[in-house]
Design a protein around this motif. Structure first.
Motif, short mmCIF file in Angstrom:
data_model
loop_
_atom_site.label_atom_id
_atom_site.label_comp_id
_atom_site.label_asym_id
_atom_site.label_seq_id
_atom_site.Cartn_x
_atom_site.Cartn_y
_atom_site.Cartn_z
N UNK A 1 -17.89 -5.22 4.70
CA UNK A 1 -18.30 -4.08 5.51
C UNK A 1 -19.82 -3.89 5.45
N UNK A 2 -20.35 -3.51 6.59
CA UNK A 2 -21.79 -3.25 6.63
C UNK A 2 -22.09 -1.96 5.90
N UNK B 1 4.74 -4.54 13.09
CA UNK B 1 3.39 -3.95 13.02
C UNK B 1 3.24 -3.14 11.73
N UNK B 2 4.25 -2.35 11.44
CA UNK B 2 4.22 -1.54 10.22
C UNK B 2 4.10 -2.43 9.00
N UNK C 1 -11.95 -8.55 1.39
CA UNK C 1 -12.70 -8.55 2.65
C UNK C 1 -13.45 -7.25 2.89
N UNK C 2 -13.05 -6.22 2.13
CA UNK C 2 -13.75 -4.94 2.32
C UNK C 2 -15.22 -5.05 1.98
N UNK D 1 0.99 -4.40 4.06
CA UNK D 1 0.86 -5.51 3.10
C UNK D 1 -0.59 -5.79 2.75
N UNK E 1 0.83 -1.20 0.00
CA UNK E 1 0.00 0.00 0.00
C UNK E 1 0.86 1.25 0.00
N UNK F 1 0.89 -10.80 6.30
CA UNK F 1 0.46 -10.26 7.60
C UNK F 1 0.70 -11.27 8.71
N UNK G 1 7.52 -2.84 16.56
CA UNK G 1 6.82 -1.79 15.80
C UNK G 1 7.02 -1.95 14.30
N UNK H 1 -6.44 -9.25 0.56
CA UNK H 1 -7.37 -8.90 1.63
C UNK H 1 -8.36 -7.81 1.26
N UNK I 1 2.68 -5.33 8.84
CA UNK I 1 1.31 -5.84 8.75
C UNK I 1 0.40 -4.80 8.13
N UNK I 2 0.65 -3.52 8.46
CA UNK I 2 -0.23 -2.47 7.95
C UNK I 2 -0.06 -2.31 6.45
#
Lengths: 677, 222
Positions: B219-220, B143-144, B215-216, B149, B96, B155, B140, B212, B146-147
């Protein structure tokens, strides 16, 4: 100096241990139902009667405890770390435990014959929910710390929710259940906050709350929060909206249990907080429940008068009776806070007496509607009628409940209302101007409510049981089974006993008033069997005398008639005004009976009417009555919450990266805060 | 330059290697290489634990080292390789945030982490206290990763790498967690990978891809 140290001997709290054992017994009976969940025989013939026996045992134990007048405490090593479950059995708990046990016993017997196969939830599972509901109500009454109280309170709400949605395949029942669950949780939240205010800085036990010294503002806040929380559970207007939805949706024994017993646990909670935990009450607190209670009486009675669904009618009648009870609570607080303990005791006794009465009579009536519903499949009053011929047992036993709730002597409903009115008569002695003028006016509302209740009950009983059957299908209605008869008879007997033995009942209830307001009322006059609760005023009431006199007069009249007019009974057809064929549909209807009330109190109702046009070949008349409170308060509130929720929903993006980023940023910010501080 | 004992120098080298490997993982787009880097990170971690155990004489650290070796160098990479083969995901798509941007963000984070670790470094009495900053950085940075990818697979590797950082942090600040906790965490990680493996199959079944952003659609909508 020599100090003699006595070892502290805590006697084994026998009654409390017995109480806990019986509640666990209810739980065990419920779990036993899971052995064969589909078996109607196991649940109906074994488990529910067993539950009823436990109920009677609990009632006997509670009465023993009440007459002993002692206080028993116990700490069980379960619950949160550092806060084990505190239990306590005192006169106030005992009264409500007796109410729970005696009422639940009758209802369980009825339920044993009532539940059949193929109605939503399996009988075994229903038995589990039912008995856990009973046990959690009992636990609420003996809990003596906020944690176990709220745990039992929530268990009570959840089990009763599942019982309400027994027939969950119907959408309107699921909706009723949702409204109930929502209101129950809002109420529980208010109670939680009230406890949070009351515990001050001490532990969450009731004992610590009694000892805590709150400032005037916080004490008032705790009181009002408790009023909102317990009021929502009890059905105090304007928090009553779940009640007319949930009661008709639930199976009849469950409606009986909810209306007869569960609403009383809320009254118990209110009394416990207002008169026990908060210490001596401030007089003006009482004005709030008093005003709300009076309004609730009028509101409930008016809406009951215009209902056409028999269980909805009873639900609104419950709202009205809760109004009477909260009026009594309000009076008690006003009097107790104004230094008039003797009158406060009178009002408190009226309140407690009415709780007992309402538990008995409303359970009886709900079970009666259940029997009618089973026999006919109808809840709509417009399709019933003449059932006294087909279902004599149900009809005659229900008649006792009907007369009792209408407040006719010598039955029980009269006693509590009479006591309440007696305590109202002292309202002019309250040492606050305006208030002492307004309180006696409240009495007029109570009297109006009582009259309307009578009106409602004439409609209820007359349309269902009297006259001619309005539908052909009613010819096949059958009377209820023997277990159901015993259940109904037990509750009817309760109504009679409470009506005929007021001296004894008041003597027993005096322990509670001594505990809570520090005064008792004199029970009997010098003659012994006349109830004379007001010192110095020549008022007394003797139901036995009244009953004897009534029976004597009736017998005498019958005798005289038989003696002087010895003709045999002649049967002729009724005069039809020259119209021709009279059909059973030409009887007065529930709508017609309620019309004058609807007309007189028009501003209360939101009505939609469909009137037939002149010359209509198939005329149809339809009327739908709604509470204005939905459009005025609840719908705008729901819309506002929905709007807020939509704004909050913007953080929900659906992308995992964004969610991870939220956590990441939160972590970084928190770390940075930790670093800088 | 002050003279440090040899084992201290070796420990510091290990810590530096860990940080380097984290940056390597941050920039790597081939998933197979990512798993290999993860295994390498595990190996360095095991070596560091072993060194520390030898130096301090704490027996339970030997066990930790063995556990790390078995789980993070052998078992988990093997599981992940098998998953990659069976799911046929060898490459992650374009992240991203591009690699340069991610690396720069990583730099800022490392500086922040060292600033954060300073008070702990002052308080701790362990020989490895200077490595706390590195441990926080590894957490950290993972974590970054994971954000930034898109593929679920990367992830999960980020998640595992984060656990490495936590483990290293505990070790350098207080010579490891109690054995019970360590065993529990090891089991958790193992179970997490197994469960996530099942999830991958489910996700691919549903969307025919492991990307992924599909997966969006869950969303409701309002």
């Amino acid at each position: 100096m020599h100090i003699l140290v006595h070892p502290v001997i805590t006697p084994l709290p026998k009654l409390l241990v017995g109480c806990v054992a019986l509640l666990l017994g209810w739980g065990a009976v419920g779990v036993a139902g899971l052995l064969r969940p589909r078996s109607v025989r196991l649940a109906g013939r074994v488990l529910f009667p067993l539950g009823a026996l436990i109920g009677f045992a609990l009632a006997a134990l509670a009465v023993t405890s009440l007459l002993g007048g002692g206080i028993e405490r116990m700490v069980l090593p379960i619950g949160l770390p550092g806060l084990p479950a505190h239990l306590r059995l005192d006169p106030l708990s005992s009264v409500f435990l007796a109410l729970l046990g005696a009422t639940a016993g009758g209802i369980s017997l009825f339920a044993g014959g009532y539940f059949r196969a193929g109605q939503g939830t399996a009988p075994g599972l229903l038995g589990l929910q039912y008995h856990l509901f009973l046990a959690s109500m009992g636990w609420v009454l003996i809990a003596a710390d906020a944690y176990s109280f709220l745990l039992a309170w929530e268990a009570m709400a959840l089990t009763s929710y599942f019982l309400v949605v027994t027939e969950h395949r119907r959408a309107e029942i699921r909706r009723a259940g949702l409204i109930y669950l929502l209101m129950a949780h809002v109420g529980a939240l208010a109670i939680l906050l009230a406890f949070g205010v009351m515990h001050g800085s001490g532990p969450f036990t009731f004992h610590a709350m009694r000892a805590a010294h709150l400032s005037a503002g916080w004490a008032a806040a705790a009181f009002l929060l408790a009023l909102a929380g317990f009021g929502a559970k009890a059905g105090l207007v304007p928090l009553h909206v779940w009640l007319p939805e949930a009661h008709p949706a639930a199976p009849s024994p469950v409606s009986a249990l909810m209306s007869g017993v569960m609403l009383k646990t809320a009254v118990y909670g209110m009394l416990r907080v207002a008169l026990d935990l908060l210490g001596p009450p401030v007089w003006w607190w009482g004005l709030v429940p008093l005003a709300l209670g009076l309004f609730t009486i009028l509101y409930g009675a008016l809406f009951a008068a215009v209902q056409t669904d028999m269980k909805r009618l009873l639900a609104y009648s419950s709202v009205e009776n809760i109004g009477v009870i909260f009026t009594g609570i309000g009076l008690t607080i006003v009097f107790a806070g104004s230094g008039m303990p003797a009158v406060a005791a009178l009002a408190l006794l009226a309140t407690l007496y009415h709780c007992l009465n309402h538990a008995m009579m409303k359970s009886l009536l709900f079970l009666g509607t259940g029997a009618v519903l089973h026999a006919t499949g109808e809840r709509n009053l417009g399709r019933l009628g003449g059932l006294i011929h087909r279902m004599p047992w149900v009809a005659w036993l229900t008649l006792i409940g009907t007369l009792a709730i209408a407040g006719l002597p010598p039955l029980n409903g009269f006693v509590s209302e009479w006591l309440l009115l007696q305590s109202f008569l002292f309202g002019d002695q309250v040492p606050h101007t305006f208030v002492n003028l307004l309180i006696p006016m409240g009495m007029a509302v109570v009297v109006l409510g009582a009259a309307l209740a009578g009106y409602v009950m004439v409609k209820f009983y007359g349309v269902i049981f009297l006259g001619r059957p309005r539908e052909a299908a009613l010819e096949h209605a059958h009377d209820c089974g023997w277990l159901e008869r015993i259940g109904l008879a037990w509750l009817a007997l309760g109504c009679l006993a409470l009506g005929l033995l007021p001296v004894q009942v008041i003597g027993a209830l005096g322990r509670v008033s001594a505990q809570l307001v520090g005064a008792v009322v004199p029970q009997a006059s010098a003659h012994g069997w006349l109830l004379a609760p007001v010192p110095g005023r020549p008022v007394s009431y003797g139901p036995a005398v009244l009953l004897t006199a009534t029976v004597a007069v009736v017998l005498l009249t019958v005798l005289v008639v038989r003696l002087f007019f010895p003709q045999r009974v002649r049967r002729v057809s009724a005069w039809d005004c020259g119209f021709g064929a009279l059909t059973p549909r030409m009887q007065d209807t529930a709508e017609g009976f309620g019309q004058p009330i609807r007309h007189l109190f028009q501003p209360f109702f939101e009505m939609q009417r469909e009137l037939p046009a002149p010359g209509d070949s198939a005329p149809r008349y339809r009327i739908a009555i709604r509470e204005r409170i939905w459009t005025l308060a609840y719908e705008p509130l729901c819309a506002a919450i929905d709007g807020l929720a939509n704004i909050a929903a913007r953080v929900q993006q659906g992308r995992i990266s964004v969610y991870l980023l939220y956590s990441f940023v939160t972590l970084l910010v928190l770390l940075a805060v930790a670093l800088l501080s | 330059m002050t003279h440090l004992p040899l084992d201290q120098q070796l420990l510091d080298t290990c810590a530096a290697l860990l940080l380097l490997l984290s940056f390597a993982m941050l920039s790597q787009r081939r998933i197979v290489t990512l798993v290999n880097l993860y295994a390498l990170q595990g190996a360095v971690l095991a070596a560091a634990t072993l060194l520390l155990a030898w130096r301090t004489g704490e027996d339970h650290l030997y066990l930790s080292a063995a556990l790390t070796l078995a789980l993070k160098v052998a078992l988990l990479p093997w599981l992940l390789h098998r998953l990659i083969r069976r799911l046929d995901v060898y490459w992650d798509t374009e992240p991203l945030l591009n690699v340069t941007g991610t690396m720069l963000a990583g730099l800022v984070i490392v500086v922040f982490a060292f600033a954060l670790a300073q008070p702990i470094t002052r308080l701790a009495s362990t020989a490895t206290r200077s490595a706390v900053g590195i441990a926080v950085s590894v957490v950290l940075l993972a974590f970054l990763m994971m954000i930034t990818r898109r593929k679920a697979m990367s992830q999960v590797i980020g998640f595992l790498s984060m656990e490495n950082g936590v483990f290293f942090g505990a070790m350098s600040a207080s010579y490891g967690m109690p054995m019970v906790v360590e065993l529990g965490v090891a089991l958790d990680v193992l179970v997490a990978v197994l469960v996530l493996g099942v999830f991958f199959f489910q996700i691919r079944e549903r969307f025919e891809s492991l990307d992924l952003h599909h997966l969006e659609s869950l969303k409701e909508h309002d």
